[in-house]
Design an enzyme around this catalytic site. Structure first.
Site, short mmCIF file in Angstrom:
data_model
loop_
_atom_site.label_atom_id
_atom_site.label_comp_id
_atom_site.label_asym_id
_atom_site.label_seq_id
_atom_site.Cartn_x
_atom_site.Cartn_y
_atom_site.Cartn_z
N THR A 221 0.92 -1.27 -0.01
CA THR A 221 0.07 0.02 -0.01
C THR A 221 0.91 1.39 -0.28
O THR A 221 1.56 1.48 0.95
CB THR A 221 -0.82 -0.01 1.04
OG1 THR A 221 -1.88 -1.31 1.16
CG2 THR A 221 -1.63 1.27 1.34
N LYS B 55 -6.99 1.87 -3.40
CA LYS B 55 -6.76 1.11 -2.11
C LYS B 55 -6.79 2.36 -1.42
O LYS B 55 -7.34 1.95 0.14
CB LYS B 55 -5.35 0.58 -2.37
CG LYS B 55 -4.86 -0.04 -0.77
CD LYS B 55 -5.68 -1.32 -0.52
CE LYS B 55 -5.28 -1.83 0.85
NZ LYS B 55 -4.19 -2.51 0.92
N LYS C 174 0.45 4.94 8.82
CA LYS C 174 1.05 4.98 7.47
C LYS C 174 -0.29 5.32 6.64
O LYS C 174 -0.03 6.29 5.72
CB LYS C 174 1.89 4.04 7.29
CG LYS C 174 2.17 4.01 5.78
CD LYS C 174 2.80 2.63 5.34
CE LYS C 174 1.98 1.37 5.16
NZ LYS C 174 1.37 1.39 4.05
#
Length: 295
Positions: free
Chosen positions: A96, A172, A240
């Protein structure tokens, strides 16, 4: 013939690598953790002690790493593999990252005659182990054709978002926005229930069968009820990932107040020392409650 190399044998990468082996694909694996390499080898994979050994025969390299810094280190750092890969090898970015990073990486790889698909995954360790991941992917059609046997092995749903790298990472990002917000909301709801003196098992049962439920509520709250914060996905992952969401908001000059609030909760939990615990540990930042003990 597809020869696969999976770099990063964590909970997601291990599942994908094992699924590829189970599908009959020649699959190499590399990880810094010797226990992960042994587990992969016991499943029938080819465990490699160096990045070079893991990739020198591969024509498809799947990166299942934590963040863009790790991807850069593997590809371009000391002992980086980008310069050693066969021409036209497909690098699949399963990690990701931001869409801007995926686009920049694609340009670098194209300049040395490598192809790329950005293909972040969703479904957790359980679906990774059963080859039932959902993959949000974008990249050139010829690369998709070459990687189809791998995608068939590791996914139940492959969404081809676009022919342009970056599309998969963007989708995503939206998924992670919702996932992070839902985990934070589930934790807050359970914390309030505990503060109100309710039986947490009863709250879980009722909400799971009511309109307020979510996939994350049903998936993460059992960890809280069991007092088990063994990481499947860590608090720091959402520090994150929601950071990526907020960076996109800045780029587009687009307000994201709910995402920002959830991000602060994960930051709070990380700063309190829970960053390496399961992301459900975000509940631990709420005061005045007694959490269920480990069973």
């Amino acid at each position: 013939m597809s020869i696969i190399s999976v770099i990063g044998l964590g909970s997601m990468g291990m599942g994908a690598a094992k699924s590829a082996v189970s599908a009959g694909l020649t699959t190499y694996g590399f990880d810094l953790n010797p226990k992960a390499l042994l587990a992969f080898q016991e499943h029938g994979g080819i465990a490699s002690d160096t990045l070079l050994n893991a990739t020198q025969k591969a024509n498809i390299v799947l990166l299942m790493l934590v963040n863009s810094d790790q991807c850069d280190q593997v590809l371009f750092g000391e002992n980086g593999i980008a310069a050693t890969l066969q021409k036209n090898t497909v690098v699949i970015l399963g990690s990701t990252t931001s869409a801007s990073y995926a686009k920049t990486l694609n340009e670098k790889l194209q300049s040395i005659d490598l192809r790329m698909i950005d293909a972040p995954v969703s479904g957790g360790a359980i679906k990774a182990n059963t080859g039932d991941l959902s993959i949000m992917a974008s990249g050139p059609k010829d690369a998709f054709s070459d990687c189809q046997p791998l995608f068939d092995a590791i996914s139940a749903k492959l969404y081809r978002v676009s022919d342009t790298v970056g599309g998969g990472a963007s989708v995503k990002m939206i998924n992670q926005l919702l996932a992070g917000v839902h985990i934070a909301a589930a934790a807050e709801a359970m914390a309030l229930g505990l503060r109100a003196g309710l039986d947490p098992e009863m709250v879980y049962e009722i909400i799971s069968n009511s309109a307020g439920s979510s996939w994350m509520f049903q998936n993460r709250v059992p960890n809280i009820l069991a007092g088990d914060y063994t990481p499947k996905s860590m608090v720091d992952i959402f520090v994150k990932d929601l950071g990526i969401v907020l960076d996109a908001g800045k780029e587009f000059k687009f307000p994201l107040p709910i995402s920002a609030s959830a991000h602060q909760q994960f930051l709070f939990a990380s700063a309190a020392g829970y960053g390496k615990e399961d992301d459900s540990a975000v509940i631990k930042v709420y005061p005045g409650i007694t959490l269920p003990a480990a069973k």
